[in-house]
Motif scaffolding. Structure first.
Motif, mmCIF file in Angstrom:
data_model
loop_
_atom_site.group_PDB
_atom_site.id
_atom_site.type_symbol
_atom_site.label_atom_id
_atom_site.label_comp_id
_atom_site.label_asym_id
_atom_site.label_seq_id
_atom_site.Cartn_x
_atom_site.Cartn_y
_atom_site.Cartn_z
ATOM 1 N N TRP A 87 0.811 -1.223 0.000
ATOM 2 C CA TRP A 87 0.000 0.000 0.000
ATOM 3 C C TRP A 87 0.843 1.271 0.000
ATOM 4 C CZ3 TRP A 87 0.072 -3.314 4.259
ATOM 5 C CH2 TRP A 87 0.592 -2.792 5.445
ATOM 6 N N GLY A 135 -10.939 -1.207 3.934
ATOM 7 C CA GLY A 135 -11.214 -1.012 2.522
ATOM 8 C C GLY A 135 -10.301 -0.010 1.844
ATOM 9 N N ASP A 136 -9.933 1.076 2.537
ATOM 10 C CA ASP A 136 -9.075 2.079 1.901
ATOM 11 C C ASP A 136 -7.664 1.550 1.674
ATOM 12 O OD1 ASP A 136 -8.591 2.054 4.655
ATOM 13 O OD2 ASP A 136 -8.421 4.242 4.831
ATOM 14 N N GLN A 138 -6.996 -1.616 1.204
ATOM 15 C CA GLN A 138 -7.182 -2.581 0.122
ATOM 16 C C GLN A 138 -7.155 -1.888 -1.243
ATOM 17 O OE1 GLN A 138 -7.156 -5.713 0.810
ATOM 18 N NE2 GLN A 138 -8.593 -6.927 -0.378
ATOM 19 N N GLN A 139 -7.817 -0.744 -1.346
ATOM 20 C CA GLN A 139 -7.858 -0.033 -2.624
ATOM 21 C C GLN A 139 -6.482 0.489 -3.024
ATOM 22 O OE1 GLN A 139 -10.367 0.007 -4.839
ATOM 23 N NE2 GLN A 139 -11.276 -1.428 -3.352
ATOM 24 N N LYS A 140 -5.658 0.872 -2.057
ATOM 25 C CA LYS A 140 -4.283 1.270 -2.362
ATOM 26 C C LYS A 140 -3.503 0.102 -2.955
ATOM 27 C CE LYS A 140 -3.098 5.557 -1.119
ATOM 28 N NZ LYS A 140 -2.297 6.471 -1.962
ATOM 29 N N ILE A 142 -4.742 -2.511 -4.526
ATOM 30 C CA ILE A 142 -5.296 -2.780 -5.855
ATOM 31 C C ILE A 142 -4.728 -1.790 -6.870
ATOM 32 C CG2 ILE A 142 -7.431 -2.686 -7.208
ATOM 33 C CD1 ILE A 142 -8.840 -3.843 -4.679
ATOM 34 N N ALA A 143 -4.652 -0.510 -6.504
ATOM 35 C CA ALA A 143 -4.131 0.500 -7.420
ATOM 36 C C ALA A 143 -2.657 0.275 -7.730
ATOM 37 C CB ALA A 143 -4.335 1.886 -6.815
ATOM 38 N N GLU A 155 -11.696 -9.364 -4.741
ATOM 39 C CA GLU A 155 -10.995 -9.138 -3.484
ATOM 40 C C GLU A 155 -11.926 -9.364 -2.312
ATOM 41 O OE1 GLU A 155 -11.412 -6.642 -1.074
ATOM 42 O OE2 GLU A 155 -13.047 -5.578 -2.044
#
Length: 253
Positions: A87, A135-136, A138-140, A142-143, A155
């Motif tokens: 992340w 969740g935030d 996780q999104q990092k 993924i990006a 995910e």
């Protein structure tokens, strides 16, 4: 048992609140003993979140002090056995490993650098991601993988930020999350967190799901064995990754 060849010595840097990676690494590496031994040093990590206080846990000096202690054992490689670069950005581990190598004179690698070597070697373009994180975070992750050309097609995450609590996610829950992301037909599943109890269930999930299941504790050990050229054959039953010899060079001072 006698062993007449100099053993491979692996050093691992461990988050202070982690209760999984040391015993699970020891259990996985046992078939290699005494040819390979694994040793640990800790620095303080208690929370995973996208804020300045949490990010400051990964500042260089405390990690380098822990690496100094490991260096006294004259390891062949030092690994950061944590997934913060997933992340914070992969370059954070590249800088960390360079700093460890410069400070100690010992080659250095990390969990996430090891995972990325495996994803490239396996040709993974569609990833299933399983973590205990919020969740935030996780999104990092993924990006960051999207920037490598790897799409996260499914995910699951547990929504936790207390690092100690990650170890409280039971194996049945982890297996369930893996089965759910497998429904989207990823090329591989990554269990990203070295305080998550995935190492010993990953091999059976691989057989059940028919795709690689790459657990963080396992791929950190794999990265160290690959970097040192140690024999991984005794670990083949622990996952497909142990059949891959890449000889990915760790950072050298």
């Amino acid at each position: 048992m006698q062993y007449d060849v100099k053993p491979t010595v692996i050093g691992m840097l461990t988050p202070s609140s982690n209760t999984v990676l040391e015993p699970y690494t020891a259990a996985m590496a046992w078939p290699l003993f005494p040819a390979v031994s694994v040793h640990f040093s800790r620095f303080r990590v208690t929370k995973i979140a996208l804020d300045a206080a949490s990010n400051s846990q990964f500042s260089l000096e405390p990690i380098l002090q822990a690496a100094d202690l490991l260096a006294d054992a004259r390891p062949d490689v030092i690994a950061w056995n944590g997934t913060s670069a997933s992340w914070l950005g992969f370059d954070s581990d590249e800088r960390l490993c360079a700093a460890i190598a410069e400070r100690t004179g010992v080659r250095a690698t990390s969990a996430i650098l090891s995972l990325n070597h495996l994803l490239k070697a396996m040709g993974v373009r569609r990833l299933g991601l399983v973590t205990p994180y919020t969740g935030d975070v996780q999104q990092k992750i993924i990006a960051n993988y999207a920037a490598l050309g790897i799409e996260t097609v499914a995910e699951r995450h547990s929504g936790r930020s207390d690092n100690f609590s990650f170890a409280e996610v039971v194996e049945a829950e982890i297996a369930g999350m893996c089965r759910e992301v497998a429904a989207s037909a990823p090329d591989a599943i990554a269990i990203v967190c070295t305080n998550m109890r995935g190492p010993l269930i990953a091999p059976q999930l691989e057989r059940e799901l028919g795709i690689p299941v790459l657990d963080s504790v396992a791929f950190t050990l794999w990265g160290c064995l690959d970097a040192t050229g140690a024999d991984m054959q005794p670990l083949r039953e622990l996952g497909r990754m142990f059949g891959h010899r890449i000889l990915a060079a760790p950072v050298v001072a």
